[in-house]
Design a protein around this motif. Structure first.
Motif, PDB file in Angstrom:
ATOM      1  N   THR B 132      59.188   2.082  77.659  1.00  0.00           N
ATOM      2  CA  THR B 132      58.651   1.364  78.706  1.00  0.00           C
ATOM      3  C   THR B 132      59.176   1.640  80.075  1.00  0.00           C
ATOM      4  O   THR B 132      60.195   2.071  80.365  1.00  0.00           O
ATOM      5  N   LYS B 133      58.021   1.931  80.946  1.00  0.00           N
ATOM      6  CA  LYS B 133      58.454   2.163  82.400  1.00  0.00           C
ATOM      7  C   LYS B 133      58.154   0.791  83.253  1.00  0.00           C
ATOM      8  O   LYS B 133      58.848   0.704  84.280  1.00  0.00           O
ATOM      9  N   ASP B 134      57.305   0.039  82.772  1.00  0.00           N
ATOM     10  CA  ASP B 134      57.048  -1.550  83.595  1.00  0.00           C
ATOM     11  C   ASP B 134      58.252  -2.392  83.286  1.00  0.00           C
ATOM     12  O   ASP B 134      59.224  -2.063  82.286  1.00  0.00           O
ATOM     13  N   ASP B 135      58.475  -3.345  84.278  1.00  0.00           N
ATOM     14  CA  ASP B 135      59.561  -4.328  84.070  1.00  0.00           C
ATOM     15  C   ASP B 135      59.366  -4.964  83.094  1.00  0.00           C
ATOM     16  O   ASP B 135      58.070  -5.106  82.692  1.00  0.00           O
ATOM     17  N   ALA B 136      60.207  -5.514  82.493  1.00  0.00           N
ATOM     18  CA  ALA B 136      60.309  -6.265  81.120  1.00  0.00           C
ATOM     19  C   ALA B 136      59.476  -7.555  81.397  1.00  0.00           C
ATOM     20  O   ALA B 136      59.781  -8.318  82.416  1.00  0.00           O
ATOM     21  N   PRO B 137      58.378  -7.981  80.657  1.00  0.00           N
ATOM     22  CA  PRO B 137      57.698  -9.136  80.926  1.00  0.00           C
ATOM     23  C   PRO B 137      58.619 -10.349  80.614  1.00  0.00           C
ATOM     24  O   PRO B 137      59.702 -10.282  80.173  1.00  0.00           O
ATOM     25  N   GLU B 138      58.187 -11.738  81.160  1.00  0.00           N
ATOM     26  CA  GLU B 138      59.125 -12.924  81.023  1.00  0.00           C
ATOM     27  C   GLU B 138      59.232 -13.069  79.633  1.00  0.00           C
ATOM     28  O   GLU B 138      60.365 -13.701  78.979  1.00  0.00           O
ATOM     29  N   LEU B 139      58.045 -13.022  78.876  1.00  0.00           N
ATOM     30  CA  LEU B 139      58.328 -13.624  77.447  1.00  0.00           C
ATOM     31  C   LEU B 139      58.285 -12.183  76.411  1.00  0.00           C
ATOM     32  O   LEU B 139      59.164 -12.116  75.865  1.00  0.00           O
ATOM     33  N   GLU B 140      57.070 -11.339  76.260  1.00  0.00           N
ATOM     34  CA  GLU B 140      57.110 -10.453  75.271  1.00  0.00           C
ATOM     35  C   GLU B 140      56.035  -9.252  75.757  1.00  0.00           C
ATOM     36  O   GLU B 140      55.056  -9.833  76.583  1.00  0.00           O
ATOM     37  N   ARG B 141      55.984  -8.404  75.269  1.00  0.00           N
ATOM     38  CA  ARG B 141      54.896  -7.354  75.331  1.00  0.00           C
ATOM     39  C   ARG B 141      53.798  -7.555  74.467  1.00  0.00           C
ATOM     40  O   ARG B 141      54.066  -7.482  73.130  1.00  0.00           O
ATOM     41  N   LYS B 142      52.646  -7.867  74.772  1.00  0.00           N
ATOM     42  CA  LYS B 142      51.580  -8.532  73.927  1.00  0.00           C
ATOM     43  C   LYS B 142      50.834  -7.404  73.279  1.00  0.00           C
ATOM     44  O   LYS B 142      50.655  -6.061  73.934  1.00  0.00           O
ATOM     45  N   GLN B 143      50.214  -7.615  72.328  1.00  0.00           N
ATOM     46  CA  GLN B 143      49.453  -6.382  71.728  1.00  0.00           C
ATOM     47  C   GLN B 143      48.218  -7.098  70.940  1.00  0.00           C
ATOM     48  O   GLN B 143      48.619  -8.397  70.076  1.00  0.00           O
ATOM     49  N   SER B 144      47.160  -7.078  70.979  1.00  0.00           N
ATOM     50  CA  SER B 144      45.938  -7.595  70.383  1.00  0.00           C
ATOM     51  C   SER B 144      46.096  -7.177  68.780  1.00  0.00           C
ATOM     52  O   SER B 144      46.520  -6.139  68.527  1.00  0.00           O
ATOM     53  N   PRO B 145      45.149  -8.080  68.157  1.00  0.00           N
ATOM     54  CA  PRO B 145      45.326  -7.573  66.599  1.00  0.00           C
ATOM     55  C   PRO B 145      44.644  -6.104  66.303  1.00  0.00           C
ATOM     56  O   PRO B 145      45.218  -5.483  65.447  1.00  0.00           O
ATOM     57  N   ALA B 146      43.885  -5.608  66.971  1.00  0.00           N
ATOM     58  CA  ALA B 146      43.085  -4.114  66.921  1.00  0.00           C
ATOM     59  C   ALA B 146      44.181  -3.164  67.137  1.00  0.00           C
ATOM     60  O   ALA B 146      44.391  -2.290  66.557  1.00  0.00           O
ATOM     61  N   GLU B 147      44.962  -3.579  68.428  1.00  0.00           N
ATOM     62  CA  GLU B 147      46.007  -2.594  68.640  1.00  0.00           C
ATOM     63  C   GLU B 147      47.066  -2.482  67.669  1.00  0.00           C
ATOM     64  O   GLU B 147      47.758  -1.405  67.264  1.00  0.00           O
ATOM     65  N   ARG B 148      47.493  -3.856  67.139  1.00  0.00           N
ATOM     66  CA  ARG B 148      48.540  -3.813  66.051  1.00  0.00           C
ATOM     67  C   ARG B 148      47.980  -3.232  64.811  1.00  0.00           C
ATOM     68  O   ARG B 148      48.940  -2.542  64.098  1.00  0.00           O
ATOM     69  N   GLU B 149      46.645  -3.321  64.570  1.00  0.00           N
ATOM     70  CA  GLU B 149      46.123  -2.738  63.247  1.00  0.00           C
ATOM     71  C   GLU B 149      46.323  -1.139  63.423  1.00  0.00           C
ATOM     72  O   GLU B 149      46.487  -0.300  62.229  1.00  0.00           O
ATOM     73  N   LYS B 150      46.526  -0.438  64.389  1.00  0.00           N
ATOM     74  CA  LYS B 150      46.699   0.902  64.405  1.00  0.00           C
ATOM     75  C   LYS B 150      47.961   1.520  63.872  1.00  0.00           C
ATOM     76  O   LYS B 150      48.178   2.574  63.563  1.00  0.00           O
ATOM     77  N   LEU B 151      48.965   0.748  63.878  1.00  0.00           N
ATOM     78  CA  LEU B 151      50.500   0.866  63.218  1.00  0.00           C
ATOM     79  C   LEU B 151      50.485   0.543  61.905  1.00  0.00           C
ATOM     80  O   LEU B 151      51.339   1.226  61.322  1.00  0.00           O
ATOM     81  N   ASP B 152      49.472   0.181  61.227  1.00  0.00           N
ATOM     82  CA  ASP B 152      49.190   0.001  59.775  1.00  0.00           C
ATOM     83  C   ASP B 152      49.582   1.459  58.937  1.00  0.00           C
ATOM     84  O   ASP B 152      48.679   2.562  59.424  1.00  0.00           O
ATOM     85  N   GLY B 153      50.298   1.768  57.999  1.00  0.00           N
ATOM     86  CA  GLY B 153      50.404   2.878  57.299  1.00  0.00           C
ATOM     87  C   GLY B 153      51.296   3.904  58.184  1.00  0.00           C
ATOM     88  O   GLY B 153      51.763   4.726  57.624  1.00  0.00           O
ATOM     89  N   LEU B 154      51.998   3.333  59.263  1.00  0.00           N
ATOM     90  CA  LEU B 154      53.036   4.133  59.821  1.00  0.00           C
ATOM     91  C   LEU B 154      54.193   3.307  59.850  1.00  0.00           C
ATOM     92  O   LEU B 154      55.440   4.058  59.933  1.00  0.00           O
ATOM     93  N   TYR B 155      54.145   2.051  60.319  1.00  0.00           N
ATOM     94  CA  TYR B 155      55.439   1.282  60.374  1.00  0.00           C
ATOM     95  C   TYR B 155      56.232   1.018  58.980  1.00  0.00           C
ATOM     96  O   TYR B 155      57.430   0.716  59.097  1.00  0.00           O
ATOM     97  N   GLU B 156      55.538   1.325  57.929  1.00  0.00           N
ATOM     98  CA  GLU B 156      56.119   0.697  56.759  1.00  0.00           C
ATOM     99  C   GLU B 156      57.106   1.764  56.096  1.00  0.00           C
ATOM    100  O   GLU B 156      57.871   1.291  55.066  1.00  0.00           O
ATOM    101  N   CYS B 157      57.331   2.978  56.724  1.00  0.00           N
ATOM    102  CA  CYS B 157      58.280   3.821  56.288  1.00  0.00           C
ATOM    103  C   CYS B 157      59.547   3.470  56.213  1.00  0.00           C
ATOM    104  O   CYS B 157      59.915   2.759  57.099  1.00  0.00           O
ATOM    105  N   ILE B 158      60.494   3.679  55.215  1.00  0.00           N
ATOM    106  CA  ILE B 158      61.581   3.207  54.990  1.00  0.00           C
ATOM    107  C   ILE B 158      62.835   3.970  55.149  1.00  0.00           C
ATOM    108  O   ILE B 158      63.889   4.093  54.617  1.00  0.00           O
ATOM    109  N   LEU B 159      62.595   5.265  55.608  1.00  0.00           N
ATOM    110  CA  LEU B 159      63.337   6.009  55.761  1.00  0.00           C
ATOM    111  C   LEU B 159      64.133   6.716  54.518  1.00  0.00           C
ATOM    112  O   LEU B 159      65.377   6.852  54.810  1.00  0.00           O
ATOM    113  N   CYS B 160      63.753   6.813  53.650  1.00  0.00           N
ATOM    114  CA  CYS B 160      64.287   7.158  52.204  1.00  0.00           C
ATOM    115  C   CYS B 160      64.492   8.597  52.074  1.00  0.00           C
ATOM    116  O   CYS B 160      65.544   9.004  51.360  1.00  0.00           O
TER     117      CYS B 160
END
Lengths: 129, 246
Positions: B132-160
């Motif tokens: 990230t290039k922006d300053d860190a927000p006070e609480l968290e970097r938010k993501q909409s459900p639709a944006e989060r959905e794009k990570l499905d099928g990618l984040y599950e990798c366990i690096l076996c």
């Protein structure tokens, strides 16, 4: 100096399973190498056919009567067909995203391999009968 | 485990396993170990390894969670990479024989244990963390459900490492081609709405080897124990690069 790594590496492709897509891709490479190795034969024939009318007629006669030449032409022909068919399949996958799932990719590979067998049989009949 | 099962319900199984001890062996070899497995229960390959270790105590293999989460026990099972803890014998055994070898293409440390350094070197190259290039927000970097959905099928990798070590392009160029696992992770951060280094990530992949050595063999998809599709991820990165360069 970097020390030589003497540890064994298991890599025997005869004992590692590949899906039909992988086998097709491997054979696509092999057919490409064979085509590269034999293109001089085709250049030689083109040269003969362009030298004179007599030479052209003689080449046609050789192609019809010389059994070894027939086998060579058959092998080169089916290699060209295989390389082209699997090449087209790869282009379709790249451009249109068809066959990016394992199941659809496998079905498409089988279709292309069956097409190759049918074309090879037709070529065999055409050259030898 | 074997002590609790009545003897009449046991059946013999030949386990053919890759052996190499750097302290005494000059070359690796296959060893047949006869073991007895329950006839009425479908064990996992990892259970069989534990049974074999009772007979051959020097047999070495990695394992940790034993439920397909940690990715420690990746190995080549009857010619196909997979996790020993989630591969049932009914799927793996052929003609009453189970053949276990280490994951292909990586140096063997001992028996079924391979040196994963090359694999993780490639993983490190895709910078598998949010940039990230922006300053860190006070609480968290938010993501909409639709944006989060794009990570499905990618984040599950366990690096076996099952996919990369089943990939012929990775066998031939393990130091240049990043391999399916690293590229899957790369897309995971490229499509992450919170990441701000998409262009730099694509720049890093835009050479002859890192990405384009993938020839769509799809063995990565065939062996992935989590059912992921690294080949599709690689194709998606390719499309992003092509669209960017137009």
């Amino acid at each position: 100096m970097k020390e030589k790594d003497n540890r064994p590496v298991y890599l025997n492709i005869l004992t590692i399973n590949l899906p039909i897509i992988g086998i097709s891709s491997f054979l696509h490479r092999v057919s490409g190498f064979v085509l590269f190795s034999t293109y001089l034969v085709l250049v030689w024939m083109l040269n003969r056919s362009l030298t004179s009318e007599e030479e052209f007629v003689q080449l046609l006669s050789d192609l019809r009567n010389n059994f070894s030449l027939k086998i060579l032409i058959f092998l080169i022909s089916i290699t060209i067909f295989y390389h082209s068919l699997i090449g087209i399949k790869k282009l379709i996958t790249d451009f249109f995203g068809v066959g990016e799932q394992l199941k659809s990719g496998s079905i498409i590979s089988w279709i292309y391999n069956v097409m190759f067998v049918l074309i090879s049989i037709t070529t065999l009949i055409f050259i030898f009968c | 485990m074997s002590a609790t099962i009545p003897l009449k319900e046991l059946k013999p199984l030949i386990l053919s396993v890759y052996r190499f001890d750097p302290n005494k062996d000059k070359k690796a070899y296959m060893q047949d170990i006869e073991i007895e497995v329950p006839d009425n229960k479908d064990l996992m390959v990892l259970d069989v390894l534990h049974l074999a270790k009772e007979k051959e105590t020097s047999l070495s293999f990695r394992r940790s969670c034993a439920e397909g989460v940690c990715g420690s026990d990746g190995m080549n099972i009857n010619g196909k990479n997979g996790l020993a803890c989630t591969t049932p014998l009914s799927e793996a055994v052929k003609r009453n024989k189970l053949v276990l070898r280490p994951m292909p293409g990586l140096p063997v440390i001992r028996d079924l244990i391979v040196d994963m350094k090359q694999f993780f070197n490639q993983f490190e190259k895709v910078k598998p963390y949010l940039i990230t290039k922006d300053d860190a927000p006070e609480l968290e970097r938010k993501q909409s459900p639709a944006e989060r959905e794009k990570l499905d099928g990618l984040y599950e990798c366990i690096l076996c490492g099952c996919c990369s070590t089943a990939c012929p392009s990775f066998w031939w160029n393990p130091d240049k081609f990043l391999g399916p696992a690293a590229l899957l992770y790369s897309l995971r951060f490229i499509v992450d709405s919170r990441d701000q280094a998409t262009e730099e990530r694509l720049d890093d992949l835009d050479d002859a080897f890192s990405l384009y050595r993938c020839h769509g063999i799809m063995n990565c998809v065939s062996v992935c124990p989590k059912g992921l599709n690294p080949a599709e991820a690689i194709s998606n990165i390719r499309k992003k690069l092509t669209n960017r360069n137009r």
